[in-house]
Design a protein around this motif. Structure first.
Motif, PDB file in Angstrom:
ATOM      1  N   ALA A   5       0.824  -1.206   0.000  1.00  0.00           N
ATOM      2  CA  ALA A   5       0.000   0.000   0.000  1.00  0.00           C
ATOM      3  C   ALA A   5       0.861   1.260   0.000  1.00  0.00           C
ATOM      4  O   ALA A   5       0.588   2.223  -0.724  1.00  0.00           O
ATOM      5  CB  ALA A   5      -0.934  -0.002   1.209  1.00  0.00           C
ATOM      6  N   THR A   6       1.899   1.234   0.807  1.00  0.00           N
ATOM      7  CA  THR A   6       2.808   2.378   0.852  1.00  0.00           C
ATOM      8  C   THR A   6       3.522   2.558  -0.478  1.00  0.00           C
ATOM      9  O   THR A   6       3.665   3.678  -0.975  1.00  0.00           O
ATOM     10  CB  THR A   6       3.838   2.196   1.978  1.00  0.00           C
ATOM     11  OG1 THR A   6       3.159   2.054   3.233  1.00  0.00           O
ATOM     12  CG2 THR A   6       4.787   3.381   2.049  1.00  0.00           C
ATOM     13  N   ALA A   7       3.983   1.445  -1.062  1.00  0.00           N
ATOM     14  CA  ALA A   7       4.686   1.507  -2.345  1.00  0.00           C
ATOM     15  C   ALA A   7       3.775   2.052  -3.439  1.00  0.00           C
ATOM     16  O   ALA A   7       4.196   2.865  -4.266  1.00  0.00           O
ATOM     17  CB  ALA A   7       5.203   0.131  -2.723  1.00  0.00           C
ATOM     18  N   PHE A   8       2.520   1.596  -3.463  1.00  0.00           N
ATOM     19  CA  PHE A   8       1.582   2.057  -4.486  1.00  0.00           C
ATOM     20  C   PHE A   8       1.283   3.550  -4.309  1.00  0.00           C
ATOM     21  O   PHE A   8       1.188   4.298  -5.288  1.00  0.00           O
ATOM     22  CB  PHE A   8       0.294   1.243  -4.433  1.00  0.00           C
ATOM     23  CG  PHE A   8       0.367  -0.068  -5.163  1.00  0.00           C
ATOM     24  CD1 PHE A   8       1.587  -0.669  -5.444  1.00  0.00           C
ATOM     25  CD2 PHE A   8      -0.789  -0.709  -5.573  1.00  0.00           C
ATOM     26  CE1 PHE A   8       1.660  -1.880  -6.120  1.00  0.00           C
ATOM     27  CE2 PHE A   8      -0.728  -1.926  -6.254  1.00  0.00           C
ATOM     28  CZ  PHE A   8       0.499  -2.518  -6.525  1.00  0.00           C
ATOM     29  N   ALA A   9       1.120   3.991  -3.063  1.00  0.00           N
ATOM     30  CA  ALA A   9       0.861   5.410  -2.804  1.00  0.00           C
ATOM     31  C   ALA A   9       2.051   6.265  -3.219  1.00  0.00           C
ATOM     32  O   ALA A   9       1.892   7.339  -3.816  1.00  0.00           O
ATOM     33  CB  ALA A   9       0.551   5.625  -1.323  1.00  0.00           C
ATOM     34  N   SER A  10       3.250   5.778  -2.930  1.00  0.00           N
ATOM     35  CA  SER A  10       4.462   6.508  -3.312  1.00  0.00           C
ATOM     36  C   SER A  10       4.593   6.577  -4.825  1.00  0.00           C
ATOM     37  O   SER A  10       5.017   7.600  -5.381  1.00  0.00           O
ATOM     38  CB  SER A  10       5.699   5.834  -2.706  1.00  0.00           C
ATOM     39  OG  SER A  10       5.661   5.861  -1.293  1.00  0.00           O
ATOM     40  N   GLU A  11       4.254   5.491  -5.495  1.00  0.00           N
ATOM     41  CA  GLU A  11       4.315   5.460  -6.956  1.00  0.00           C
ATOM     42  C   GLU A  11       3.377   6.499  -7.562  1.00  0.00           C
ATOM     43  O   GLU A  11       3.754   7.248  -8.478  1.00  0.00           O
ATOM     44  CB  GLU A  11       3.941   4.070  -7.458  1.00  0.00           C
ATOM     45  CG  GLU A  11       3.891   3.935  -8.966  1.00  0.00           C
ATOM     46  CD  GLU A  11       3.437   2.541  -9.368  1.00  0.00           C
ATOM     47  OE1 GLU A  11       4.314   1.652  -9.444  1.00  0.00           O
ATOM     48  OE2 GLU A  11       2.224   2.347  -9.589  1.00  0.00           O
ATOM     49  N   ALA A  12       2.146   6.560  -7.049  1.00  0.00           N
ATOM     50  CA  ALA A  12       1.177   7.526  -7.562  1.00  0.00           C
ATOM     51  C   ALA A  12       1.651   8.959  -7.320  1.00  0.00           C
ATOM     52  O   ALA A  12       1.518   9.832  -8.193  1.00  0.00           O
ATOM     53  CB  ALA A  12      -0.190   7.298  -6.911  1.00  0.00           C
ATOM     54  N   ALA A  13       2.203   9.216  -6.136  1.00  0.00           N
ATOM     55  CA  ALA A  13       2.707  10.552  -5.823  1.00  0.00           C
ATOM     56  C   ALA A  13       3.875  10.921  -6.727  1.00  0.00           C
ATOM     57  O   ALA A  13       3.984  12.067  -7.199  1.00  0.00           O
ATOM     58  CB  ALA A  13       3.136  10.617  -4.353  1.00  0.00           C
ATOM     59  N   ALA A  14       4.765   9.956  -6.980  1.00  0.00           N
ATOM     60  CA  ALA A  14       5.908  10.209  -7.863  1.00  0.00           C
ATOM     61  C   ALA A  14       5.450  10.540  -9.278  1.00  0.00           C
ATOM     62  O   ALA A  14       5.999  11.432  -9.936  1.00  0.00           O
ATOM     63  CB  ALA A  14       6.841   8.998  -7.875  1.00  0.00           C
TER      64      ALA A  14
END
Length: 277
Positions: free
Chosen positions: A240-249
């Motif tokens: 979940a954290t990785a996916f959120a970071s990906e979207a923010a990036a």
């Protein structure tokens, strides 16, 4: 290759000849130059390398970094004789503070550098020298190079992020084997287990590093920086954290000129011209 006129300095009178620095085609070249000591690094040298990596992050004219060395060794580890004297008897907390401000700060500067960092390992990389290479985003090694987790030979615990880096690169079992025995790992075997991207003949090392670095320097710098952050962070977080970071990036990156150029060039069927902006 021309010297950078605005590079940061730390104890310049002593360190300039031991840590060479030049910029060329958007690439910052950091060269350890203490071959008589197999490029074992002192406190001042670590400060200099850290400052240069920090400067590379802030300088839009620098779009990739190469760390390499002169002579037969890449880096034989830390030279504790270069540690600033405490001026008093050592007390509890001094060692941890020294590690935190020295070896860990150096490795953190590589991992946190906003530009891709290539290690061009010309010879022996031992102790913190091995960890300096492993922290880089890409690792090239000469055929003669070798990597040694030398700490156990001295009765020491690995520092400079070794127990953080190695399990993430080769898994916990292999990491323990390397750290428990401290055996010399040839470049070819390091490549086989995933510590090295490519092994080349010594005469081809600088040429290959230059080709890779200039290719990175011609790329979309911010997209590469964000990709580096995503990959590094993915090893420490959940999905979940990785996916959120990906979207923010992606959100951040789509505001850059290079992202718009990349999309436009695809639509227009032409080669993109990235500017690092």
């Amino acid at each position: 290759m021309t010297s950078s006129p605005e590079e940061p300095v730390a104890h310049v009178d002593h360190v300039d000849s031991l840590i060479l620095h030049a910029t060329d085609n958007g690439v910052s070249w950091i060269t350890l130059n203490r071959p008589e000591a197999m490029n074992a690094v002192t406190w001042d040298q670590r400060e200099r390398i850290t400052a240069l990596l920090d400067a590379a992050s802030a300088d839009p004219g620098i779009r990739a970094v190469v760390i390499t060395a002169t002579g037969k060794g890449f880096c034989a580890g830390a030279d504790l004789r270069g540690t600033p004297p405490a001026g008093r008897e050592r007390i509890a907390g001094d060692v941890a503070r020294t590690i935190r401000l020295g070896a860990q700060r150096l490795i953190g500067a590589v991992l946190d550098c906003e530009k891709p960092v290539i290690a061009a390992v010309n010879g022996t990389a031992a102790g913190i020298g091995a960890h300096l290479a492993f922290a880089c985003d890409l690792v090239l090694a000469a055929e003669e190079a070798k990597f040694i987790e030398v700490f156990v030979r001295r009765g020491l615990v690995p520092d400079g992020g070794g127990a953080y880096l190695l399990p993430r690169l080769v898994g916990p079992q292999r990491a323990k084997e390397l750290m428990f025995f401290g055996d010399s790992l040839p470049a070819g075997e390091a490549e086989r287990i995933g510590l090295v991207n490519r092994v080349v003949a010594a005469r081809e090392l600088e040429k290959t590093a230059r080709e890779w670095a200039e290719r990175l320097a011609a790329g979309p710098t911010r997209a590469i920086a964000l990709t580096k952050q995503l990959v590094n962070a993915s090893l420490d977080g959940d999905r979940a954290t990785a996916f959120a970071s990906e979207a923010a990036a992606q959100e951040i990156n789509m505001t850059t000129r290079d992202a718009n150029e990349g999309v436009a060039s695809f639509v227009e069927r032409r080669t993109p011209q990235y500017r690092g902006l």
